[in-house]
Design a protein around this motif. Structure first.
Motif, PDB file in Angstrom:
ATOM      1  N   THR A  12      -6.248  -7.543  -1.313  1.00 53.12           N
ATOM      2  CA  THR A  12      -7.525  -7.679  -2.010  1.00 53.12           C
ATOM      3  C   THR A  12      -7.364  -7.663  -3.526  1.00 53.12           C
ATOM      4  O   THR A  12      -8.105  -8.345  -4.236  1.00 53.12           O
ATOM      5  N   THR A  13      -6.405  -6.891  -4.000  1.00 51.58           N
ATOM      6  CA  THR A  13      -6.292  -6.762  -5.457  1.00 51.58           C
ATOM      7  C   THR A  13      -5.052  -7.426  -6.021  1.00 51.58           C
ATOM      8  O   THR A  13      -4.965  -7.642  -7.220  1.00 51.58           O
ATOM      9  N   ARG A  16       1.597 -10.273  -3.302  1.00 51.48           N
ATOM     10  CA  ARG A  16       2.960  -9.748  -3.331  1.00 51.48           C
ATOM     11  C   ARG A  16       3.883 -10.657  -2.542  1.00 51.48           C
ATOM     12  O   ARG A  16       3.466 -11.275  -1.561  1.00 51.48           O
ATOM     13  N   GLY A 264      -5.174   1.317   1.231  1.00 56.43           N
ATOM     14  CA  GLY A 264      -5.108   0.305   0.166  1.00 56.43           C
ATOM     15  C   GLY A 264      -6.444   0.305  -0.541  1.00 56.43           C
ATOM     16  O   GLY A 264      -7.015   1.387  -0.798  1.00 56.43           O
ATOM     17  N   THR A 265      -6.981  -0.858  -0.809  1.00 57.97           N
ATOM     18  CA  THR A 265      -8.317  -0.971  -1.399  1.00 57.97           C
ATOM     19  C   THR A 265      -9.304  -0.223  -0.501  1.00 57.97           C
ATOM     20  O   THR A 265     -10.098   0.595  -0.954  1.00 57.97           O
ATOM     21  N   GLY A 308      -8.622   3.317  -1.935  1.00 54.10           N
ATOM     22  CA  GLY A 308      -7.944   3.169  -3.235  1.00 54.10           C
ATOM     23  C   GLY A 308      -8.852   2.518  -4.276  1.00 54.10           C
ATOM     24  O   GLY A 308      -8.698   2.750  -5.479  1.00 54.10           O
ATOM     25  N   ALA A 309      -9.810   1.732  -3.825  1.00 55.75           N
ATOM     26  CA  ALA A 309     -10.743   1.090  -4.764  1.00 55.75           C
ATOM     27  C   ALA A 309     -11.532   2.144  -5.537  1.00 55.75           C
ATOM     28  O   ALA A 309     -11.960   1.898  -6.671  1.00 55.75           O
ATOM     29  N   ALA A 324      -3.278   4.624 -11.407  1.00 54.76           N
ATOM     30  CA  ALA A 324      -3.643   5.267 -10.133  1.00 54.76           C
ATOM     31  C   ALA A 324      -2.764   6.496  -9.843  1.00 54.76           C
ATOM     32  O   ALA A 324      -3.255   7.512  -9.338  1.00 54.76           O
ATOM     33  N   GLN A 325      -1.499   6.430 -10.219  1.00 58.63           N
ATOM     34  CA  GLN A 325      -0.572   7.544  -9.941  1.00 58.63           C
ATOM     35  C   GLN A 325      -1.032   8.844 -10.595  1.00 58.63           C
ATOM     36  O   GLN A 325      -0.820   9.930 -10.066  1.00 58.63           O
ATOM     37  N   SER A 327      -3.749  10.119 -10.730  1.00 62.23           N
ATOM     38  CA  SER A 327      -4.771  10.855  -9.968  1.00 62.23           C
ATOM     39  C   SER A 327      -4.146  12.058  -9.256  1.00 62.23           C
ATOM     40  O   SER A 327      -4.794  13.092  -9.094  1.00 62.23           O
ATOM     41  N   GLY A 409      -0.592   1.413  -0.604  1.00 65.16           N
ATOM     42  CA  GLY A 409      -0.369   1.863  -1.988  1.00 65.16           C
ATOM     43  C   GLY A 409      -0.702   3.329  -2.226  1.00 65.16           C
ATOM     44  O   GLY A 409       0.092   4.071  -2.819  1.00 65.16           O
ATOM     45  N   ALA A 410      -1.875   3.778  -1.757  1.00 64.23           N
ATOM     46  CA  ALA A 410      -2.300   5.147  -2.067  1.00 64.23           C
ATOM     47  C   ALA A 410      -1.582   6.189  -1.214  1.00 64.23           C
ATOM     48  O   ALA A 410      -1.680   7.388  -1.507  1.00 64.23           O
ATOM     49  N   ASN A 413       0.609   8.929  -2.754  1.00 64.49           N
ATOM     50  CA  ASN A 413       0.018  10.114  -3.396  1.00 64.49           C
ATOM     51  C   ASN A 413       0.218  11.342  -2.494  1.00 64.49           C
ATOM     52  O   ASN A 413      -0.418  11.485  -1.450  1.00 64.49           O
TER      53      ASN A 413
HETATM   54  N1  LIG Z   1      -0.554   6.982  -6.370  1.00 70.92           N
HETATM   55  C1  LIG Z   1      -1.766   6.551  -6.016  1.00 70.92           C
HETATM   56  N2  LIG Z   1      -2.769   7.423  -5.778  1.00 70.92           N
HETATM   57  C2  LIG Z   1      -3.997   6.999  -5.378  1.00 70.92           C
HETATM   58  N3  LIG Z   1      -4.317   5.708  -5.221  1.00 70.92           N
HETATM   59  C3  LIG Z   1      -3.363   4.794  -5.443  1.00 70.92           C
HETATM   60  C4  LIG Z   1      -2.044   5.163  -5.846  1.00 70.92           C
HETATM   61  N4  LIG Z   1      -1.316   4.019  -5.979  1.00 70.92           N
HETATM   62  C5  LIG Z   1      -2.147   3.000  -5.667  1.00 70.92           C
HETATM   63  N5  LIG Z   1      -3.376   3.460  -5.358  1.00 70.92           N
HETATM   64  C6  LIG Z   1      -4.553   2.664  -4.942  1.00 70.92           C
HETATM   65  O1  LIG Z   1      -4.138   1.872  -3.839  1.00 70.92           O
HETATM   66  C7  LIG Z   1      -4.641   0.534  -3.952  1.00 70.92           C
HETATM   67  C8  LIG Z   1      -3.471  -0.416  -3.948  1.00 70.92           C
HETATM   68  O2  LIG Z   1      -2.817  -0.335  -2.727  1.00 70.92           O
HETATM   69  P1  LIG Z   1      -2.363  -1.659  -1.985  1.00 70.92           P
HETATM   70  O3  LIG Z   1      -1.751  -1.223  -0.701  1.00 70.92           O
HETATM   71  O4  LIG Z   1      -1.540  -2.439  -2.937  1.00 70.92           O
HETATM   72  O5  LIG Z   1      -3.783  -2.317  -1.794  1.00 70.92           O
HETATM   73  P2  LIG Z   1      -4.322  -3.796  -1.419  1.00 70.92           P
HETATM   74  O6  LIG Z   1      -3.346  -4.349  -0.422  1.00 70.92           O
HETATM   75  O7  LIG Z   1      -5.665  -3.497  -0.853  1.00 70.92           O
HETATM   76  O8  LIG Z   1      -4.433  -4.611  -2.672  1.00 70.92           O
HETATM   77  C9  LIG Z   1      -5.418   0.454  -5.235  1.00 70.92           C
HETATM   78  O9  LIG Z   1      -6.789   0.513  -4.902  1.00 70.92           O
HETATM   79  C10 LIG Z   1      -4.990   1.689  -6.036  1.00 70.92           C
HETATM   80  O10 LIG Z   1      -6.071   2.224  -6.768  1.00 70.92           O
END
Ligand SMILES: Nc1ncnc2c1ncn2[C@@H]1O[C@H](COP(=O)(O)OP(=O)(O)O)[C@@H](O)[C@H]1O
Ligand SMILES: O=P(O)(O)OC[C@H](O)CO
Length: 502
Positions: A12-13, A16, A264-265, A308-309, A324-325, A327, A409-410, A413
């Motif tokens: 979504t964002t 890759r 993720g998002t 993550g959004a 984001a990290q 946080s 992604g998140a 954390n």
């Molecule tokens: N260390 C983190 N802590 C919290 N949220 C995170 C962290 N790293 C990435 N994110 C969140 O995770 C999302 C990105 O993850 P990703 O798996 O790449 O998402 P997508 O595939 O939906 O684009 C973003 O919304 C970002 O804000």
């Protein structure tokens, strides 16, 4: 010798590209964020040409980083944000409108109409879904209804519909292959997941000509070859799956009862239910899971629209974070949220609530509330939403879930994943490779060309990097959950006061 399997992960964002070797290790990776377009409150769009350009740019970057040539790539697997809808002209390849993103709420009224027309049950039984603007059907109808001349063009057979996998394959093959896979089709709300065909009654209801629709194939299958000029060689495209189903596969959740959650998002909890399509009575979706042997498998899914959004919102709109990290550090710098709850219902609420009109809520503010509390509460909300779904899943599958595999992604954390384990009261396992979405797509593609023999062989690559064990007293847990439920009730009540949802 062909050393790599390439995965295109169109999220979504960001777009890759990852090159994996036979061990499932990452050899090269490139990533590019692209523009999120918000034309009105609650509307979300992407530019399909930017999606394609960003995807191609990361392919070129990933292969040039390690000096790989197209001849070293055994196969390509595609995985994508699901439901997001593109409609384009089959002769020119030009989209007639921006992509309408899965999060977009513009067709909520159309879905309310569908419910009033008495079709909710039919949709649930046929497609496994709960009627919502989330899915592709009402988005396609919106484009046909609002873009001048689109309906006539569609009826004349000049327009094509595709989710992002379809759009990428169409471009990779220079406009020769119009196809999708079972998992993506199962998210359109016009596909019969039991009979495995497009559903004519729903197509008629939305006024969508069948000529617009892609052919539907298994997730591990020869879809076509990249046109040589696209990136210097003709490479077979042999894998395609929606990102959540790809992650389920990448996490090796191959047997009924295995569960993963991707942060993720949004946040998407999927449980493999094997060859049985389990119908949920409590707000979960029945969806098709990716499989490598042509045998259709199913999954139960709980979808959270904002995870993550929420962190991105704190970074970009609230400007509380640089990245984001950060946080994690902020969340750990305070003992708790000081009574604050954030319900990030920015685009309504998904499972198990399914309110199209709920909106975000911050409750429990007092004079002592600092931004650290706010940030911690936003992270905790991901864990609470996951807990809500997991409890329903346990109830419906009649099997206690003893551990959860996480990725996305998140999931990097540590605070979030520890809190997740605490709130669920179960072990949470984070694999060595949290890029399991891309890995799943690579496995699906690689199995089709013999890089891996079968599921059992890819399972040998799976390794857990860290296990988080619950460490919260039962009393604390139930107090926190009680607060969360009250906060959700506020977000839902906001919707009810504004308009009727049912
Ligand atoms: N260390 C983190 N802590 C919290 N949220 C995170 C962290 N790293 C990435 N994110 C969140 O995770 C999302 C990105 O993850 P990703 O798996 O790449 O998402 P997508 O595939 O939906 O684009 C973003 O919304 C970002 O804000
Ligand atoms: O882009 P992601 O990873 O947030 O996934 C989006 C989902 O596929 C929407 O259903």
């Amino acid at each position: 010798m062909k050393k790599y399997v390439m995965a295109l992960d169109q999220g979504t964002t960001s777009s890759r590209c990852i090159l994996f070797d036979r061990q499932g290790s990452i050899c090269s990776m490139a990533q590019k964020e692209f523009e999120q377009i918000y034309p009105r409150a609650g509307w979300v769009e992407h530019d399909p040409m930017e999606i394609w350009a960003s995807q191609l740019a990361v392919v070129v970057e990933a292969i040039s980083k390690i000096g790989a040539g197209a001849e070293e790539i055994a196969a390509i697997g595609i995985t994508n944000q699901r439901e997001t809808t593109v409609v384009w002209n089959r002769h020119t390849g030009v989209p007639v409108h921006n992509a309408i993103v899965w999060q977009c709420r513009r067709t909520s009224d159309r879905i309310e109409q569908l419910k009033r027309d008495g079709l909710a049950d039919y949709v649930h039984k046929t497609t496994g879904l709960i009627p919502d603007a989330y899915f592709s059907a009402s988005k396609v109808a919106w484009i046909l209804d609002h873009v001048e001349g689109a309906r006539e063009e569609a009826e004349a057979g000049n327009l094509m519909f595709g989710t992002i996998d379809t759009w990428l394959i169409w471009n990779l093959t220079k406009g020769t292959v119009h196809v999708t896979d079972y998992t993506n089709a199962s998210r359109t709300m016009m596909y019969d997941i039991h009979r495995l065909c497009w559903d004519q009654k729903l197509l008629d209801y939305f006024g969508i000509p069948a000529s617009m629709l892609p052919k539907v194939r298994p997730s591990s299958h020869l879809y076509g070859y990249t046109e040589a000029s696209v990136f210097g060689g003709s490479v077979p495209i042999t894998g395609a799956a929606g990102d959540q189903q790809a992650a389920l596969f990448g996490q090796c959740c191959f047997t009924a009862g295995e569960v993963k959650n991707t942060y993720g998002t949004g946040c998407f909890l999927l449980m493999n239910t094997g060859e049985k399509a389990v119908a949920s009575e409590n707000g979960l979706l029945t969806t098709i899971a990716a499989s490598a042997d042509g045998q259709v498998q199913y999954a139960l899914e709980g979808s959270v629209f904002v995870a993550g959004a929420g962190i991105q919102w704190l970074r970009d709109e609230m400007r509380m974070l640089k990245n984001a990290q950060q946080s994690e550090e902020y969340a750990e710098s305070v003992e708790d949220t000081n009574g604050v709850y954030v319900v990030p219902a920015f685009t309504g609420m998904g499972a198990p609530y399914w309110s199209q009109r709920a909106r975000g809520m911050v409750v429990g503010l007092t004079r002592g509330c600092k931004k650290e509390h706010f940030i911690r509460a936003t992270l905790e909300a991901m864990a609470y939403q996951t807990n809500d779904i997991l409890k329903v899943m346990e109830q419906e599958s009649q099997a206690p879930i003893r551990s959860l595999k996480v990725d996305g992604g998140a999931s990097r954390n540590n605070f979030l994943i520890q809190f997740q384990s605490d709130i669920l009261g179960v072990e949470v396992q984070r694999p060595e490779c949290v890029e399991t979405t891309a890995l799943g797509a690579a496995y699906l593609a690689g199995i089709a060309v013999g890089v891996w023999k079968d599921r059992e062989e890819v399972c040998a690559n799976f390794a857990v990097s860290r296990t988080f064990s619950p460490n919260m007293e039962e009393g604390t847990r139930s107090e926190k959950l009680k607060g969360w439920r009250r906060a959700v009730a506020c977000a839902l009540a906001w919707a009810e006061d504004g308009s009727e949802d049912e």
